[in-house]
Design an enzyme around this catalytic site. Structure first.
Site, PDB file in Angstrom:
ATOM      1  N   LYS A 149      13.277  36.157  26.166  1.00  0.00           N
ATOM      2  CA  LYS A 149      14.113  36.779  27.191  1.00  0.00           C
ATOM      3  C   LYS A 149      14.028  35.994  28.483  1.00  0.00           C
ATOM      4  O   LYS A 149      12.913  35.667  28.874  1.00  0.00           O
ATOM      5  CB  LYS A 149      13.585  38.198  27.403  1.00  0.00           C
ATOM      6  CG  LYS A 149      14.264  38.959  28.494  1.00  0.00           C
ATOM      7  CD  LYS A 149      13.554  40.271  28.715  1.00  0.00           C
ATOM      8  CE  LYS A 149      14.135  40.919  29.948  1.00  0.00           C
ATOM      9  NZ  LYS A 149      13.417  42.083  30.332  1.00  0.00           N
ATOM     10  N   TYR A 208      24.147  44.040  26.426  1.00  0.00           N
ATOM     11  CA  TYR A 208      25.004  45.054  27.043  1.00  0.00           C
ATOM     12  C   TYR A 208      26.433  44.950  26.504  1.00  0.00           C
ATOM     13  O   TYR A 208      27.254  45.810  26.783  1.00  0.00           O
ATOM     14  CB  TYR A 208      24.984  44.903  28.577  1.00  0.00           C
ATOM     15  CG  TYR A 208      23.579  45.011  29.132  1.00  0.00           C
ATOM     16  CD1 TYR A 208      22.982  46.255  29.307  1.00  0.00           C
ATOM     17  CD2 TYR A 208      22.823  43.865  29.414  1.00  0.00           C
ATOM     18  CE1 TYR A 208      21.679  46.357  29.766  1.00  0.00           C
ATOM     19  CE2 TYR A 208      21.519  43.963  29.878  1.00  0.00           C
ATOM     20  CZ  TYR A 208      20.954  45.215  30.053  1.00  0.00           C
ATOM     21  OH  TYR A 208      19.661  45.319  30.494  1.00  0.00           O
ATOM     22  N   CYS A 216       4.790  45.598  37.361  1.00  0.00           N
ATOM     23  CA  CYS A 216       4.650  46.008  35.963  1.00  0.00           C
ATOM     24  C   CYS A 216       3.229  46.431  35.605  1.00  0.00           C
ATOM     25  O   CYS A 216       2.953  46.813  34.466  1.00  0.00           O
ATOM     26  CB  CYS A 216       5.107  44.887  35.036  1.00  0.00           C
ATOM     27  SG  CYS A 216       6.797  44.346  35.388  1.00  0.00           S
ATOM     28  N   CYS A 259       6.922  49.574  29.893  1.00  0.00           N
ATOM     29  CA  CYS A 259       6.582  48.835  31.102  1.00  0.00           C
ATOM     30  C   CYS A 259       6.308  49.862  32.187  1.00  0.00           C
ATOM     31  O   CYS A 259       6.666  51.031  32.059  1.00  0.00           O
ATOM     32  CB  CYS A 259       7.712  47.898  31.519  1.00  0.00           C
ATOM     33  SG  CYS A 259       7.120  46.646  32.691  1.00  0.00           S
ATOM     34  N   CYS A 318       6.978  49.125  35.624  1.00  0.00           N
ATOM     35  CA  CYS A 318       7.648  48.823  36.901  1.00  0.00           C
ATOM     36  C   CYS A 318       8.628  49.908  37.350  1.00  0.00           C
ATOM     37  O   CYS A 318       8.700  50.222  38.535  1.00  0.00           O
ATOM     38  CB  CYS A 318       8.332  47.456  36.856  1.00  0.00           C
ATOM     39  SG  CYS A 318       9.540  47.250  35.537  1.00  0.00           S
ATOM     40  N   GLU A 322       2.240  31.909  24.252  1.00  0.00           N
ATOM     41  CA  GLU A 322       2.392  33.355  24.501  1.00  0.00           C
ATOM     42  C   GLU A 322       2.772  34.083  23.215  1.00  0.00           C
ATOM     43  O   GLU A 322       2.240  35.144  22.908  1.00  0.00           O
ATOM     44  CB  GLU A 322       3.478  33.610  25.558  1.00  0.00           C
ATOM     45  CG  GLU A 322       3.051  33.339  26.998  1.00  0.00           C
ATOM     46  CD  GLU A 322       2.242  34.489  27.593  1.00  0.00           C
ATOM     47  OE1 GLU A 322       1.906  35.439  26.870  1.00  0.00           O
ATOM     48  OE2 GLU A 322       1.944  34.421  28.804  1.00  0.00           O
ATOM     49  N   ARG A 330       7.303  38.587  40.362  1.00  0.00           N
ATOM     50  CA  ARG A 330       6.592  38.780  39.092  1.00  0.00           C
ATOM     51  C   ARG A 330       6.046  37.475  38.511  1.00  0.00           C
ATOM     52  O   ARG A 330       5.709  37.406  37.339  1.00  0.00           O
ATOM     53  CB  ARG A 330       7.535  39.422  38.073  1.00  0.00           C
ATOM     54  CG  ARG A 330       8.155  40.730  38.505  1.00  0.00           C
ATOM     55  CD  ARG A 330       8.546  41.557  37.280  1.00  0.00           C
ATOM     56  NE  ARG A 330       9.638  42.483  37.481  1.00  0.00           N
ATOM     57  CZ  ARG A 330       9.544  43.629  38.156  1.00  0.00           C
ATOM     58  NH1 ARG A 330       8.421  43.976  38.748  1.00  0.00           N
ATOM     59  NH2 ARG A 330      10.586  44.426  38.275  1.00  0.00           N
ATOM     60  N   LYS A 366       8.643  36.119  28.004  1.00  0.00           N
ATOM     61  CA  LYS A 366       9.532  36.684  29.022  1.00  0.00           C
ATOM     62  C   LYS A 366       9.369  35.856  30.295  1.00  0.00           C
ATOM     63  O   LYS A 366       8.270  35.763  30.845  1.00  0.00           O
ATOM     64  CB  LYS A 366       9.158  38.135  29.272  1.00  0.00           C
ATOM     65  CG  LYS A 366      10.016  38.790  30.345  1.00  0.00           C
ATOM     66  CD  LYS A 366       9.685  40.266  30.468  1.00  0.00           C
ATOM     67  CE  LYS A 366      10.495  40.914  31.564  1.00  0.00           C
ATOM     68  NZ  LYS A 366      10.130  42.329  31.742  1.00  0.00           N
ATOM     69  N   ARG A 376      17.533  45.250  37.915  1.00  0.00           N
ATOM     70  CA  ARG A 376      16.643  45.876  38.899  1.00  0.00           C
ATOM     71  C   ARG A 376      17.404  46.871  39.754  1.00  0.00           C
ATOM     72  O   ARG A 376      16.835  47.828  40.258  1.00  0.00           O
ATOM     73  CB  ARG A 376      15.924  44.800  39.708  1.00  0.00           C
ATOM     74  CG  ARG A 376      14.948  44.064  38.799  1.00  0.00           C
ATOM     75  CD  ARG A 376      14.141  42.980  39.463  1.00  0.00           C
ATOM     76  NE  ARG A 376      13.367  42.269  38.444  1.00  0.00           N
ATOM     77  CZ  ARG A 376      12.684  41.165  38.666  1.00  0.00           C
ATOM     78  NH1 ARG A 376      12.676  40.630  39.878  1.00  0.00           N
ATOM     79  NH2 ARG A 376      12.019  40.589  37.694  1.00  0.00           N
ATOM     80  N   SER A 395      20.785  41.315  31.967  1.00  0.00           N
ATOM     81  CA  SER A 395      21.806  41.841  32.868  1.00  0.00           C
ATOM     82  C   SER A 395      22.588  40.751  33.607  1.00  0.00           C
ATOM     83  O   SER A 395      23.806  40.843  33.740  1.00  0.00           O
ATOM     84  CB  SER A 395      21.146  42.792  33.863  1.00  0.00           C
ATOM     85  OG  SER A 395      20.106  42.133  34.563  1.00  0.00           O
TER      86      SER A 395
HETATM   87  C1  PBG Z   1      10.895  45.652  32.714  1.00  0.00           C
HETATM   88  C2  PBG Z   1      12.119  44.974  32.225  1.00  0.00           C
HETATM   89  C3  PBG Z   1      13.026  44.147  32.912  1.00  0.00           C
HETATM   90  C4  PBG Z   1      14.060  43.863  32.029  1.00  0.00           C
HETATM   91  C5  PBG Z   1      13.751  44.492  30.834  1.00  0.00           C
HETATM   92  N1  PBG Z   1      12.536  45.146  30.966  1.00  0.00           N
HETATM   93  C6  PBG Z   1      13.074  43.717  34.318  1.00  0.00           C
HETATM   94  C7  PBG Z   1      12.084  42.804  34.883  1.00  0.00           C
HETATM   95  O1  PBG Z   1      11.149  42.328  34.251  1.00  0.00           O
HETATM   96  O2  PBG Z   1      12.228  42.567  36.066  1.00  0.00           O
HETATM   97  C8  PBG Z   1      15.277  43.050  32.352  1.00  0.00           C
HETATM   98  C9  PBG Z   1      16.475  43.326  31.528  1.00  0.00           C
HETATM   99  C10 PBG Z   1      17.753  42.809  32.090  1.00  0.00           C
HETATM  100  O3  PBG Z   1      17.808  42.092  33.106  1.00  0.00           O
HETATM  101  O4  PBG Z   1      18.769  43.129  31.488  1.00  0.00           O
HETATM  102  N2  PBG Z   1       9.837  44.839  33.041  1.00  0.00           N
END
Ligand code: PBG
Length: 332
Positions: free
Chosen positions: A257, A322, A130, A120, A122, A242, A226, A204, A214, A283
């Site tokens: 995700k 995690y 991104c 990615c 970002c 998708e 986003r 996603k 973030r 997260s």
């Molecule tokens: C990058 C990315 C993100 C996550 C994984 N790859 C963040 C986003 O899209 O803002 C999130 C993973 C997480 O929250 O644990 N684009």
């Protein structure tokens, strides 16, 4: 005839019986542990909103990789915090980028640990989006800027190739640009990496659950959000479209995700597609459980395992989490 009211309860009386008839068995062999790598030496900085999760410098992350592998966790997912951010995401695709350096160091030290590379832009963009951003100056705040899809694909493809060159085993694009699997597959093949699989973050969602990430990856967008490229949380049928596109373009594995708020999407994807299916317990899902447990409001280990089990029961055989280390210690 007596109605068999007791049939279910008969098999729940003891742990030995429950274990015998259990449908879903959690093992660390499907876990992927995300790791955040940052510049410097001897850095091990805990992320405020993610207790037990750290930003590691390259030397420290190698030690962590050893521990992860020794717990029976087969794979890690690498995220990088670069030295500098710019408007071309240079740190993402240069051969001595933070992720590329990390991959080489881990491969040398723990060769059997599978390394996934999050592809990615970002984390490497000064504005935190991104893809490449163009100012178009529309009449409303949301129409001020546009993400330029096709130019972004070139940078994503370059990132994937440089990761493969650094020894990354599985390329995992998370940007949600259109056509990226096709572009990345073509670039990998052209550079002799036709055996490197792609795990697509196929569905996603634009989720509030990415908040702590973030902070960990220092990748919050400087303006806007986003929603023009990540999915609307309201749409499950669109998620199937998708995923279908990514499968057609050549994805080898697909991912949904976040996980827990989208178990319906995981279950539907499992029914429709035959590729290995992953789910990312993100997260915010992790932070929520940690916070409630710290307050004594829930039982940490029990809720952790229940959440992982539910993701697997919905149909994901690979879980990015995690909790991988803590869960592996309990069940491994
Ligand atoms: C990058 C990315 C993100 C996550 C994984 N790859 C963040 C986003 O899209 O803002 C999130 C993973 C997480 O929250 O644990 N684009």
């Amino acid at each position: 005839m007596a109605f068999p009211v007791n049939r279910q309860r008969r098999l729940r009386r003891t742990e030995a019986l429950r274990s015998l008839v259990r449908e879903t068995r959690l093992t660390p062999s499907g876990f992927v542990y995300p790791l955040f790598v940052c510049p410097g030496e001897a850095v091990r900085k805990e992320i405020r909103s993610m207790p037990g999760i750290f930003n590691f410098s390259v030397d420290e992350v190698v030690k962590e990789a050893h521990e992860v592998y020794s717990l029976g966790i087969p794979a890690i997912m690498l995220f990088g915090l670069p030295e500098v951010k710019d408007e071309m995401a240079t740190g993402a695709w240069i051969d001595n980028g933070i992720v590329q350096r990390t991959a080489r160091a881990i491969k040398a030290a723990v060769p059997n640990l599978l390394i996934m590379g999050d592809v990615c832009l970002c984390e490497y963009m000064s504005h935190g989006h991104c893809g490449i951003v163009k100012k178009v100056g529309g009449p409303t705040p949301e129409t001020q800027y546009e993400i330029v899809n096709d130019v972004s694909l070139d940078l994503l493809a370059k990132t994937a190739v440089s990761q493969a060159r650094a020894g990354i085993d599985i390329i995992a694009p998370s940007d949600m640009m259109d056509g990226r699997i096709d572009a990345i597959r073509a670039a990998l093949d052209a550079h002799g990496f036709e055996n490197t699989p792609i795990m697509s973050y196929a569905a996603k969602f634009a989720s509030g659950f990415y908040g702590p990430f973030r902070e960990a990856a220092d990748s919050a967008p400087a303006f806007g959000d986003r929603r023009s490229y990540q999915m609307d949380p309201a749409n499950a049928r669109e998620a199937m479209r998708e995923i279908e596109l990514d499968v057609q373009e050549g994805a080898d594995m697909i991912m949904v995700k976040p996980a827990l708020p989208y178990l319906d999407v995981i279950a539907e994807a499992r029914m429709r597609f035959d590729l290995p299916l992953a789910a990312y317990q993100v997260s915010g899902e992790f932070a929520m459980i940690k916070a409630a447990a710290q307050n004594g409001w829930i039982d940490h280990d029990r809720v952790m395992l229940e959440s992982l089990l539910s993701i697997q029961r919905a149909g994901a055989s690979i879980i990015l989490t995690y909790f991988a280390k803590e869960a592996a210690k309990l069940i491994g």
